[in-house]
Design an enzyme around this catalytic site. Structure first.
Site, short mmCIF file in Angstrom:
data_model
loop_
_atom_site.label_atom_id
_atom_site.label_comp_id
_atom_site.label_asym_id
_atom_site.label_seq_id
_atom_site.Cartn_x
_atom_site.Cartn_y
_atom_site.Cartn_z
N ARG A 129 -0.50 -9.16 13.24
CA ARG A 129 -1.09 -8.16 12.34
C ARG A 129 -1.90 -8.83 11.23
O ARG A 129 -2.95 -8.33 10.83
CB ARG A 129 0.03 -7.29 11.74
CG ARG A 129 0.64 -6.35 12.77
CD ARG A 129 1.97 -5.80 12.32
NE ARG A 129 1.93 -5.02 11.11
CZ ARG A 129 3.00 -4.80 10.34
NH1 ARG A 129 4.19 -5.30 10.67
NH2 ARG A 129 2.89 -4.07 9.26
N ARG A 188 11.76 -5.62 5.10
CA ARG A 188 11.58 -4.18 4.87
C ARG A 188 12.53 -3.36 5.74
O ARG A 188 12.76 -3.66 6.91
CB ARG A 188 10.13 -3.79 5.21
CG ARG A 188 9.91 -2.28 5.13
CD ARG A 188 8.47 -1.89 5.11
NE ARG A 188 7.74 -2.36 6.28
CZ ARG A 188 6.44 -2.18 6.44
NH1 ARG A 188 5.74 -1.58 5.50
NH2 ARG A 188 5.83 -2.63 7.51
N LYS A 235 0.84 -1.22 0.00
CA LYS A 235 0.00 0.00 0.00
C LYS A 235 0.87 1.26 0.00
O LYS A 235 0.67 2.17 -0.81
CB LYS A 235 -0.93 0.03 1.24
CG LYS A 235 -1.87 -1.16 1.34
CD LYS A 235 -2.80 -1.06 2.53
CE LYS A 235 -2.11 -1.14 3.89
NZ LYS A 235 -1.43 -2.42 4.16
N ARG A 243 -9.96 0.50 8.50
CA ARG A 243 -9.50 -0.85 8.83
C ARG A 243 -10.54 -1.65 9.58
O ARG A 243 -10.28 -2.81 9.93
CB ARG A 243 -8.27 -0.74 9.72
CG ARG A 243 -6.97 -0.86 8.97
CD ARG A 243 -5.89 -0.56 9.98
NE ARG A 243 -4.78 -1.40 9.84
CZ ARG A 243 -3.63 -0.99 9.27
NH1 ARG A 243 -3.54 0.19 8.74
NH2 ARG A 243 -2.62 -1.79 9.24
N ARG A 281 11.22 -1.61 11.30
CA ARG A 281 10.13 -1.21 12.19
C ARG A 281 9.96 -2.22 13.32
O ARG A 281 10.14 -3.42 13.11
CB ARG A 281 8.82 -1.16 11.38
CG ARG A 281 8.43 0.25 11.00
CD ARG A 281 7.32 0.31 10.00
NE ARG A 281 6.09 -0.38 10.36
CZ ARG A 281 4.98 -0.34 9.62
NH1 ARG A 281 4.95 0.35 8.49
NH2 ARG A 281 3.90 -1.00 9.98
#
Ligand code: AP5
Length: 214
Positions: free
Chosen positions: A171, A127, A13, A88, A160
């Site tokens: 998640r 990431r 996203k 969400r 992160r």
């Protein structure tokens, strides 16, 4: 162009939102980025959100709805916006409908980026993000030219806190339980575009552009 980018954590996203900002010259509104910025600054919002984010849980609806209500009233949203990571939950989607109708704005597209779980875990564990400018990289799929250094601003890259495998699994479960129902919510409004999310970043951008400009 007023649109939502929907999809599980790591589907791309944020990556695609950056390309859409360049093409359509409209702002990206990422609740995740806004919450992380509040956390960095130690504001009351950041302090409250931290406990939820660290566990991979959703921050309460009332907090994020307020952020979006305020942000959508700003002048730069009149021409359009890209909502990244909001809504969400069905309650957030309903609150968004109410805000948009008050502001006399119409939602045009919801792009649902579909990626399987195994790939999502690879994308999220690899990431890395620039501490200075927020640019996102992947150690294998989109590596910086110099290890752990941002191509654009030479800032240091970091991982992160919620990109550790245990938190990623939470998640993904939260996504299935609380966010996936939004696919039918927007399908019923006839503004849903499912986008196959496997392929190069450029290929996904092409699919999105084809969906919104048929
Ligand atoms: P948020 O920051 O929104 O995280 P997320 O939805 O979990 O999404 P991510 O940012 O992890 O992934 P992405 O889809 O943007 O993928 P990206 O482009 O980076 O939210 C974090 C937390 O904040 C939540 O858990 C919650 O606590 C809270 N929160 C936020 N919004 C909320 C809300 N509305 N309500 C309640 N709580 C809220 O890509 C991932 C990686 O893959 C990158 O390394 C990238 O380089 C790579 N990549 C991208 N595309 C490709 C491709 N095509 N091929 C290979 N690699 C790719």
């Amino acid at each position: 162009m007023k649109m939502i980018l929907l999809g599980p954590p790591g589907c791309g996203k944020g990556t695609q939102a950056k390309n859409l900002v360049d093409t359509y010259k409209i702002p990206q509104i990422s609740t995740g980025d806004i919450l992380r910025e509040a956390l960095k600054k130690g504001t009351p919002l950041g302090v409250e959100a931290k406990g939820y984010m660290d566990q991979g849980l959703l921050v309460p609806d009332n907090l994020v709805v307020k952020i979006i209500e305020e942000r959508l009233q700003q002048e730069d949203c009149k021409r359009g916006f890209i909502l990244d990571g909001f809504p969400r939950t069905v309650a957030q989607a309903e609150a968004l409908d109410a805000t948009l109708s008050r502001l006399e704005l119409n939602l045009e597209h919801t792009l649902s980026i579909e990626v399987d779980e195994e790939e999502l875990i690879k994308r999220l564990t690899g990431r890395r993000i620039c501490r200075k400018c927020g640019e996102s990289y992947h150690i294998a799929f989109n590596p910086p030219r110099q290890e752990d250094i941002c191509n654009s601003c030479q800032g240091e890259l970091y991982q992160r806190d919620d990109d550790l495998e245990g938190t990623i699994r939470n998640r993904l479960k939260v996504y299935q339980d609380q966010t996936a129902p939004l696919i039918s919510f927007y399908k019923n409004k006839n503004i849903l575009h499912p986008i196959a999310g496997l392929g190069s970043i450029e290929e996904i951008t092409e699919r999105i552009n084809a969906a919104i400009n048929p």
